[in-house]
Enzyme design. Structure first.
Site, PDB file in Angstrom:
ATOM      1  N   ASP A  16       0.798  -1.228   0.000  1.00 42.61           N
ATOM      2  CA  ASP A  16       0.000   0.000   0.000  1.00 42.61           C
ATOM      3  C   ASP A  16       0.826   1.271   0.000  1.00 42.61           C
ATOM      4  O   ASP A  16       0.585   2.165  -0.818  1.00 42.61           O
ATOM      5  CB  ASP A  16      -0.976  -0.003   1.181  1.00 42.61           C
ATOM      6  CG  ASP A  16      -2.034  -1.074   0.995  1.00 42.61           C
ATOM      7  OD1 ASP A  16      -2.986  -0.825   0.247  1.00 42.61           O
ATOM      8  OD2 ASP A  16      -1.874  -2.174   1.566  1.00 42.61           O
ATOM      9  N   ARG A  97       2.516   6.739  16.554  1.00 42.55           N
ATOM     10  CA  ARG A  97       2.039   7.668  15.520  1.00 42.55           C
ATOM     11  C   ARG A  97       2.498   9.104  15.712  1.00 42.55           C
ATOM     12  O   ARG A  97       2.940   9.734  14.757  1.00 42.55           O
ATOM     13  CB  ARG A  97       0.514   7.578  15.376  1.00 42.55           C
ATOM     14  CG  ARG A  97       0.015   6.166  15.073  1.00 42.55           C
ATOM     15  CD  ARG A  97       0.730   5.554  13.874  1.00 42.55           C
ATOM     16  NE  ARG A  97       0.271   4.222  13.550  1.00 42.55           N
ATOM     17  CZ  ARG A  97       1.090   3.191  13.311  1.00 42.55           C
ATOM     18  NH1 ARG A  97       2.391   3.348  13.400  1.00 42.55           N
ATOM     19  NH2 ARG A  97       0.608   2.014  13.000  1.00 42.55           N
ATOM     20  N   ASP A 126      -5.430   5.483  13.104  1.00 46.17           N
ATOM     21  CA  ASP A 126      -4.099   5.995  12.778  1.00 46.17           C
ATOM     22  C   ASP A 126      -4.142   7.247  11.905  1.00 46.17           C
ATOM     23  O   ASP A 126      -3.345   8.158  12.079  1.00 46.17           O
ATOM     24  CB  ASP A 126      -3.258   4.896  12.123  1.00 46.17           C
ATOM     25  CG  ASP A 126      -2.793   3.855  13.134  1.00 46.17           C
ATOM     26  OD1 ASP A 126      -2.670   4.216  14.330  1.00 46.17           O
ATOM     27  OD2 ASP A 126      -2.556   2.703  12.740  1.00 46.17           O
ATOM     28  N   SER A 177      -4.049  -8.272   9.689  1.00 42.56           N
ATOM     29  CA  SER A 177      -3.381  -6.989   9.566  1.00 42.56           C
ATOM     30  C   SER A 177      -2.587  -6.808  10.857  1.00 42.56           C
ATOM     31  O   SER A 177      -3.150  -6.854  11.951  1.00 42.56           O
ATOM     32  CB  SER A 177      -4.426  -5.892   9.398  1.00 42.56           C
ATOM     33  OG  SER A 177      -3.862  -4.656   9.751  1.00 42.56           O
TER      34      SER A 177
HETATM   35  N1  ARG Z   1      -6.527  -0.603  17.219  1.00 45.68           N
HETATM   36  C1  ARG Z   1      -5.198  -0.266  17.546  1.00 45.68           C
HETATM   37  C2  ARG Z   1      -5.029   1.218  17.622  1.00 45.68           C
HETATM   38  O1  ARG Z   1      -5.815   1.931  17.082  1.00 45.68           O
HETATM   39  C3  ARG Z   1      -4.174  -0.901  16.649  1.00 45.68           C
HETATM   40  C4  ARG Z   1      -4.326  -0.692  15.204  1.00 45.68           C
HETATM   41  C5  ARG Z   1      -3.132  -1.248  14.543  1.00 45.68           C
HETATM   42  N2  ARG Z   1      -3.245  -1.636  13.202  1.00 45.68           N
HETATM   43  C6  ARG Z   1      -3.320  -2.906  12.798  1.00 45.68           C
HETATM   44  N3  ARG Z   1      -3.116  -3.121  11.535  1.00 45.68           N
HETATM   45  N4  ARG Z   1      -3.616  -3.895  13.547  1.00 45.68           N
HETATM   46  O2  ARG Z   1      -4.098   1.700  18.236  1.00 45.68           O
END
Ligand code: ARG
Length: 400
Positions: A16, A97, A126, A177
């Protein structure tokens, strides 16, 4: 006219973000794409990733080793705040982040870019964390998020990339993921989308299955100075080495897994699996040391601050004025939080089995039930009379 001239793109090396490079140039008229891969200990070799960005059309491919900064400036303040989103998730992904946003903004300044970009879709947290953090750090920068707008399926994305020499993933791509860094792994999607389905053992990488954990416990003593962990079993370690070593010690005993349905900021409930061995144990140990060193009122008041603080990290408000004000409160409370916590690791459980501190407020001759007791028992009677007076009056007059 393109959407921007020069863009710094947050780059992971995946399909991506790789497709974002030609997409920004071809579809959005961007003249130059600079990629930035942040090394936060995701355990991947970043050399090939650097190369991949260039073959995908980047003019400059940056790799930033931000591991030490990640632990010192993002994880440790969060530990001081005992930050757990919805009381469970230690924010291992969320904390990365604002740091990546800062690296993007700094690189944009260095290279004279007028925009930064990321590969987030429109459904997650994110994107919010990136966009808001970037706006806080440099509100004049544009933020481009191609994957939020392009509307391509996975297959279409791969096909689009192939036109520009981006190889489709070699191994059959996993249904999950996964986001990984030094602090932990976040796993979602595939079979996990059914909240009733138990996660397969194969998804875990930092924590052992209980069946494979040692039959004897391990003990680890964690020293804190002003709320910051500084040594393990008496050996002083820098932040990075400490987290690394503790991840191994804790994961070995199958400690640090979380399976939860959480509320995303964008209104969606999502089923997430986390493993964050060191981070979880550090928060538990830190909270335990606070129970010895903070007064009751500070400790109780801080719980409310911690709840807000956790939500702010989750919701992308790391660089906001309220967060800064809460940081000042937390820093003040940490002045006395120095000492040692003894942790027992065994069969998926971390138990805090001892704590000591030079600043301990625990007073044996007040607490004891033995002969050394100095507590004035008579005083309790008068105290209870006054404390209970409003309730007594209410009972007599109203309750009847
Ligand atoms: N839900 C978690 C957060 O918002 C993790 C998201 C991470 N991404 C993933 N591809 N699992 O911090």
């Amino acid at each position: 006219m393109g959407r921007a001239d020069k863009v710094v793109l947050a780059y992971s090396g995946g399909v991506d973000t790789s497709v974002c490079i030609p997409y920004l140039k071809e579809e959005w008229g961007v003249k130059e794409v600079i990629t930035l891969a942040a090394d936060l200990g995701q355990g991947e070799e970043l050399g090939p990733i650097k190369e991949k960005a260039l073959t995908s059309g980047a003019s400059v491919s940056l790799v930033a080793d931000a591991k030490a900064q990640f632990i010192r400036d993002y994880a440790f303040p969060s530990i001081q705040a005992n930050a757990l989103y919805e009381n469970r998730y230690p924010l291992s992904t969320a904390l990365a982040r604002p740091l990546i946003a800062k690296l993007l903004v700094d690189a944009a300044a260095e290279y004279g870019a007028d925009a930064v970009a990321h590969g987030c879709t429109g459904k997650g947290n994110d994107q919010v964390r990136f966009d808001v953090s970037i706006a806080a750090l440099n509100p004049s920068l544009k933020v481009l998020a191609p994957a939020r707008e392009w509307g391509m399926s996975r297959e279409q994305t791969i096909a689009y990339g192939e036109k520009f020499g981006i190889p489709s993933p070699v191994k059959k791509s996993s249904p999950y993921s996964i986001d990984r860094n030094l602090l932990g792994r976040s796993i979602e999607a595939g079979p996990l989308e059914d909240p009733w389905t138990e996660p397969l053992e194969e998804i875990y990488a930092m924590t052992r299955a209980i069946a494979d954990t040692p039959d004897e416990p391990d003990y680890v003593e964690i020293d804190f100075v002003k709320g910051i962990p500084v040594s393990l079993n008496g050996t002083a370690l820098d932040p990075l080495a400490l987290v690394d070593a503790l991840n191994d010690m804790v994961g070995k005993h199958g400690v640090g897994r979380i399976d939860m349905v959480e509320n995303r900021l964008v209104g969606i409930k999502s089923r997430e699996i986390y493993e964050a061995p060191a981070l979880l144990v550090l928060i538990q140990a830190h909270r335990d040391l606070e129970s010895l060193t903070l007064t009751a009122d500070v400790s109780h008041y801080k719980r409310g601050i911690e709840e807000t603080y956790s939500q702010m990290i989750y919701n992308g408000l790391w660089y906001s004025p309220l967060k800064g004000a809460l940081d000042a409160f937390i820093a003040q409370t940490q002045e006395q939080v120095s000492g040692t916590v003894r942790v027992k690791l065994f069969k998926g459980t971390a138990s805090m089995v001892g704590r000591k501190s030079e600043n301990s407020l625990y007073t044996p001759d007040l607490a004891t039930y033995g002969e050394d007791d100095v507590f004035d028992h008579k005083a309790a009677e008068g105290f209870i009379y006054v404390w209970g007076l409003p309730t007594r009056v209410w009972s007599e007059k109203i309750r009847g």
